[in-house]
Write a protein that holds these residues in place. Structure first.
Motif, PDB file in Angstrom:
ATOM      1  N   VAL A 135      15.276 -38.103 -31.741  1.00 63.08           N
ATOM      2  CA  VAL A 135      14.414 -36.962 -32.214  1.00 63.08           C
ATOM      3  C   VAL A 135      13.588 -36.673 -30.952  1.00 63.08           C
ATOM      4  O   VAL A 135      12.820 -37.080 -30.345  1.00 63.08           O
ATOM      5  CB  VAL A 135      13.549 -37.207 -33.373  1.00 63.08           C
ATOM      6  N   ASN A 136      13.929 -35.319 -30.445  1.00 63.13           N
ATOM      7  CA  ASN A 136      13.101 -34.655 -29.319  1.00 63.13           C
ATOM      8  C   ASN A 136      11.694 -34.186 -29.957  1.00 63.13           C
ATOM      9  O   ASN A 136      11.636 -33.270 -30.872  1.00 63.13           O
ATOM     10  CB  ASN A 136      13.676 -33.424 -28.788  1.00 63.13           C
ATOM     11  N   GLN A 137      10.901 -35.064 -29.709  1.00 64.57           N
ATOM     12  CA  GLN A 137       9.548 -34.815 -30.454  1.00 64.57           C
ATOM     13  C   GLN A 137       8.399 -34.072 -29.138  1.00 64.57           C
ATOM     14  O   GLN A 137       7.442 -34.139 -29.493  1.00 64.57           O
ATOM     15  CB  GLN A 137       8.884 -36.160 -30.936  1.00 64.57           C
ATOM     16  N   SER A 138       9.012 -33.368 -28.451  1.00 68.95           N
ATOM     17  CA  SER A 138       8.088 -32.808 -27.374  1.00 68.95           C
ATOM     18  C   SER A 138       7.314 -31.653 -28.209  1.00 68.95           C
ATOM     19  O   SER A 138       6.090 -31.361 -27.343  1.00 68.95           O
ATOM     20  CB  SER A 138       9.130 -32.196 -26.265  1.00 68.95           C
ATOM     21  N   ARG A 139       7.693 -31.179 -29.329  1.00 70.62           N
ATOM     22  CA  ARG A 139       6.859 -29.789 -29.893  1.00 70.62           C
ATOM     23  C   ARG A 139       6.703 -30.402 -31.381  1.00 70.62           C
ATOM     24  O   ARG A 139       7.350 -29.832 -32.145  1.00 70.62           O
ATOM     25  CB  ARG A 139       7.504 -28.636 -29.691  1.00 70.62           C
ATOM     26  N   PRO A 140       5.929 -31.337 -31.478  1.00 71.65           N
ATOM     27  CA  PRO A 140       5.726 -32.024 -32.993  1.00 71.65           C
ATOM     28  C   PRO A 140       5.009 -31.152 -33.872  1.00 71.65           C
ATOM     29  O   PRO A 140       4.210 -30.298 -33.474  1.00 71.65           O
ATOM     30  CB  PRO A 140       4.850 -33.208 -32.767  1.00 71.65           C
ATOM     31  N   ILE A 141       5.532 -31.023 -35.232  1.00 72.26           N
ATOM     32  CA  ILE A 141       4.885 -30.378 -36.359  1.00 72.26           C
ATOM     33  C   ILE A 141       3.599 -31.390 -36.564  1.00 72.26           C
ATOM     34  O   ILE A 141       3.497 -32.684 -36.992  1.00 72.26           O
ATOM     35  CB  ILE A 141       5.661 -30.130 -37.609  1.00 72.26           C
ATOM     36  N   LEU A 142       2.201 -30.831 -36.443  1.00 69.95           N
ATOM     37  CA  LEU A 142       1.131 -31.857 -36.809  1.00 69.95           C
ATOM     38  C   LEU A 142       0.754 -31.793 -38.273  1.00 69.95           C
ATOM     39  O   LEU A 142       0.207 -30.939 -38.894  1.00 69.95           O
ATOM     40  CB  LEU A 142       0.157 -31.353 -35.817  1.00 69.95           C
ATOM     41  N   GLY A 143       1.440 -32.956 -38.853  1.00 71.09           N
ATOM     42  CA  GLY A 143       0.932 -33.276 -40.226  1.00 71.09           C
ATOM     43  C   GLY A 143      -0.024 -34.235 -40.147  1.00 71.09           C
ATOM     44  O   GLY A 143      -0.726 -34.587 -39.238  1.00 71.09           O
ATOM     45  N   PRO A 144      -0.603 -34.528 -41.565  1.00 70.14           N
ATOM     46  CA  PRO A 144      -1.487 -35.337 -41.644  1.00 70.14           C
ATOM     47  C   PRO A 144      -1.293 -36.663 -41.285  1.00 70.14           C
ATOM     48  O   PRO A 144      -2.377 -37.323 -40.430  1.00 70.14           O
ATOM     49  CB  PRO A 144      -1.586 -35.671 -43.298  1.00 70.14           C
ATOM     50  N   SER A 145      -0.197 -37.235 -40.967  1.00 70.66           N
ATOM     51  CA  SER A 145       0.041 -38.672 -40.293  1.00 70.66           C
ATOM     52  C   SER A 145      -0.458 -38.643 -38.955  1.00 70.66           C
ATOM     53  O   SER A 145      -1.018 -39.458 -38.133  1.00 70.66           O
ATOM     54  CB  SER A 145       1.273 -39.367 -40.476  1.00 70.66           C
ATOM     55  N   ALA A 146       0.142 -37.441 -38.233  1.00 73.49           N
ATOM     56  CA  ALA A 146      -0.012 -37.205 -36.835  1.00 73.49           C
ATOM     57  C   ALA A 146      -1.422 -37.221 -36.488  1.00 73.49           C
ATOM     58  O   ALA A 146      -2.065 -37.818 -35.450  1.00 73.49           O
ATOM     59  CB  ALA A 146       0.759 -36.170 -36.360  1.00 73.49           C
ATOM     60  N   LEU A 147      -2.050 -36.222 -37.225  1.00 69.07           N
ATOM     61  CA  LEU A 147      -3.573 -35.954 -36.940  1.00 69.07           C
ATOM     62  C   LEU A 147      -4.424 -37.356 -37.319  1.00 69.07           C
ATOM     63  O   LEU A 147      -5.473 -37.543 -36.575  1.00 69.07           O
ATOM     64  CB  LEU A 147      -4.002 -34.751 -37.692  1.00 69.07           C
ATOM     65  N   ASP A 148      -3.986 -37.994 -38.365  1.00 69.91           N
ATOM     66  CA  ASP A 148      -4.866 -39.112 -38.719  1.00 69.91           C
ATOM     67  C   ASP A 148      -4.762 -40.289 -37.599  1.00 69.91           C
ATOM     68  O   ASP A 148      -5.629 -40.916 -37.218  1.00 69.91           O
ATOM     69  CB  ASP A 148      -4.364 -39.631 -40.154  1.00 69.91           C
ATOM     70  N   GLY A 149      -3.404 -40.549 -37.259  1.00 74.33           N
ATOM     71  CA  GLY A 149      -3.197 -41.377 -36.158  1.00 74.33           C
ATOM     72  C   GLY A 149      -4.002 -41.188 -34.904  1.00 74.33           C
ATOM     73  O   GLY A 149      -4.579 -41.981 -34.296  1.00 74.33           O
ATOM     74  N   MET A 150      -3.784 -39.714 -34.421  1.00 73.61           N
ATOM     75  CA  MET A 150      -4.602 -39.499 -33.226  1.00 73.61           C
ATOM     76  C   MET A 150      -6.289 -39.625 -33.557  1.00 73.61           C
ATOM     77  O   MET A 150      -6.809 -39.991 -32.586  1.00 73.61           O
ATOM     78  CB  MET A 150      -4.037 -38.029 -32.860  1.00 73.61           C
ATOM     79  N   GLU A 151      -6.729 -39.320 -34.417  1.00 73.06           N
ATOM     80  CA  GLU A 151      -7.977 -39.245 -34.779  1.00 73.06           C
ATOM     81  C   GLU A 151      -8.572 -40.676 -34.637  1.00 73.06           C
ATOM     82  O   GLU A 151      -9.751 -41.102 -34.106  1.00 73.06           O
ATOM     83  CB  GLU A 151      -8.286 -38.836 -36.252  1.00 73.06           C
ATOM     84  N   LYS A 152      -7.825 -41.576 -35.161  1.00 69.87           N
ATOM     85  CA  LYS A 152      -8.250 -42.916 -35.356  1.00 69.87           C
ATOM     86  C   LYS A 152      -8.185 -43.633 -33.668  1.00 69.87           C
ATOM     87  O   LYS A 152      -9.033 -44.208 -33.544  1.00 69.87           O
ATOM     88  CB  LYS A 152      -7.218 -43.995 -36.237  1.00 69.87           C
ATOM     89  N   VAL A 153      -6.891 -43.326 -32.970  1.00 71.35           N
ATOM     90  CA  VAL A 153      -7.186 -43.859 -31.668  1.00 71.35           C
ATOM     91  C   VAL A 153      -8.097 -43.127 -31.138  1.00 71.35           C
ATOM     92  O   VAL A 153      -8.756 -44.009 -30.072  1.00 71.35           O
ATOM     93  CB  VAL A 153      -5.645 -43.706 -31.087  1.00 71.35           C
ATOM     94  N   LEU A 154      -8.378 -41.810 -31.070  1.00 71.20           N
ATOM     95  CA  LEU A 154      -9.342 -41.199 -29.963  1.00 71.20           C
ATOM     96  C   LEU A 154     -10.652 -41.662 -30.367  1.00 71.20           C
ATOM     97  O   LEU A 154     -11.438 -41.892 -29.524  1.00 71.20           O
ATOM     98  CB  LEU A 154      -9.230 -39.771 -30.448  1.00 71.20           C
ATOM     99  N   THR A 155     -11.243 -41.929 -31.607  1.00 72.14           N
ATOM    100  CA  THR A 155     -12.155 -42.512 -32.194  1.00 72.14           C
ATOM    101  C   THR A 155     -12.506 -43.824 -31.278  1.00 72.14           C
ATOM    102  O   THR A 155     -13.518 -44.162 -30.848  1.00 72.14           O
ATOM    103  CB  THR A 155     -12.500 -42.814 -33.629  1.00 72.14           C
TER     104      THR A 155
END
Length: 259
Positions: A135-155
């Motif tokens: 899957v080419n994910q260069s332009r991902p749709i930002l759903g709950p999992s994507a944002l939740d995961g990014m939030e956790k790591v960035l924190t």
């Protein structure tokens, strides 16, 4: 195209469907029909069935017809829940990339352990769902999992003291490394399936010629390498991951000295 679990060719593209409708489905903000027969399925059931097909048979086997058959229903009934396969794929991506709810899974609290844990978890994700590499994910749709995961790591990595673009770049750096390692592992498995030769059998077939060539004196450095150099005991993935983190640690220290 390679068929079966873990095929290495053929690419789908995330975000190729109706973006607005996909976001409504991911965030559960769309209108529900007030008329018509009572739904017999849930969107979650459809997505889980699609993931199961992709895991077992490869992404190329996922179609609205195939998923409907897995659920024991008619193909047209699935269109009551989502527009088509493109939107389904984005829901599948969000489902399998759902981050762990256990804080301990992101290390001991330091930014370095968080990035290391993220790298290992991402590798494990690709090992569980090798179709993700198709899957080419260069332009991902930002759903709950994507944002939740990014939030956790960035924190966890905010204490690095870097700028916001640099923090995101650190995550991208680790992810890019992991994707490369995961693809190499998948290619090994795919080569074994295609040829019928195990990795050991493949190298054993070359041994007589390699021994003769190395004994010729033409490649003295190669001939002098320790016999365990190419053995399975050395963890190349972990070695590379730690060296990336070493580089980031040196950069963080330098940035701290500059401020």
């Amino acid at each position: 195209m390679t068929s079966g679990k873990g095929g290495t060719s053929g690419t789908e593209t995330s975000g190729s469907g109706d973006i607005v409708r996909t976001l409504e489905l991911l965030w559960d903000t769309g209108r529900r029909p007030s008329r018509g027969p009572k739904p017999t399925l849930t969107l979650d059931q459809i997505v889980e069935a699609a993931v199961g097909v992709a895991d077992a048979e490869g992404l190329e086997s996922v179609s609205m017809r195939r998923v409907a058959a897995e659920l024991g229903t008619g193909t047209m009934s699935l269109y009551r829940y989502l527009p088509g396969k493109a939107e389904l794929l984005d829901l599948m991506l969000d489902r399998v990339q759902r981050p762990s709810e256990n804080p301990a899974d992101l290390g001991d609290g330091s930014w370095r352990s968080a990035l290391a844990a993220m790298g290992r978890a991402t590798l494990a994700l690709y090992q569980r769902h090798p179709w993700l590499l198709q899957v080419n994910q260069s332009r991902p749709i930002l759903g709950p999992s994507a944002l939740d995961g990014m939030e956790k790591v960035l924190t966890r990595i905010k204490p690095m003291g870097l700028s916001d673009p640099e923090l995101v770049s650190a995550i991208i750096m680790i992810d890019g490394y992991v994707v490369g390692a995961a693809r190499t592992q998948l290619y090994h498995l795919d080569a074994e399936r295609r040829t019928g030769l195990t990795d050991t059998e493949f190298w054993e077939a070359q041994t007589p010629m390699l021994e003769k060539v190395l004994a010729s004196g033409r490649f003295p450095l190669m001939a002098s390498l320790d016999e365990n150099t190419w053995g399975p005991d050395f963890d190349h993935f972990e070695f590379g991951l730690q060296r990336i983190l070493d580089g980031l640690e040196a950069f963080v220290a330098r940035r701290a000295d500059e401020t």
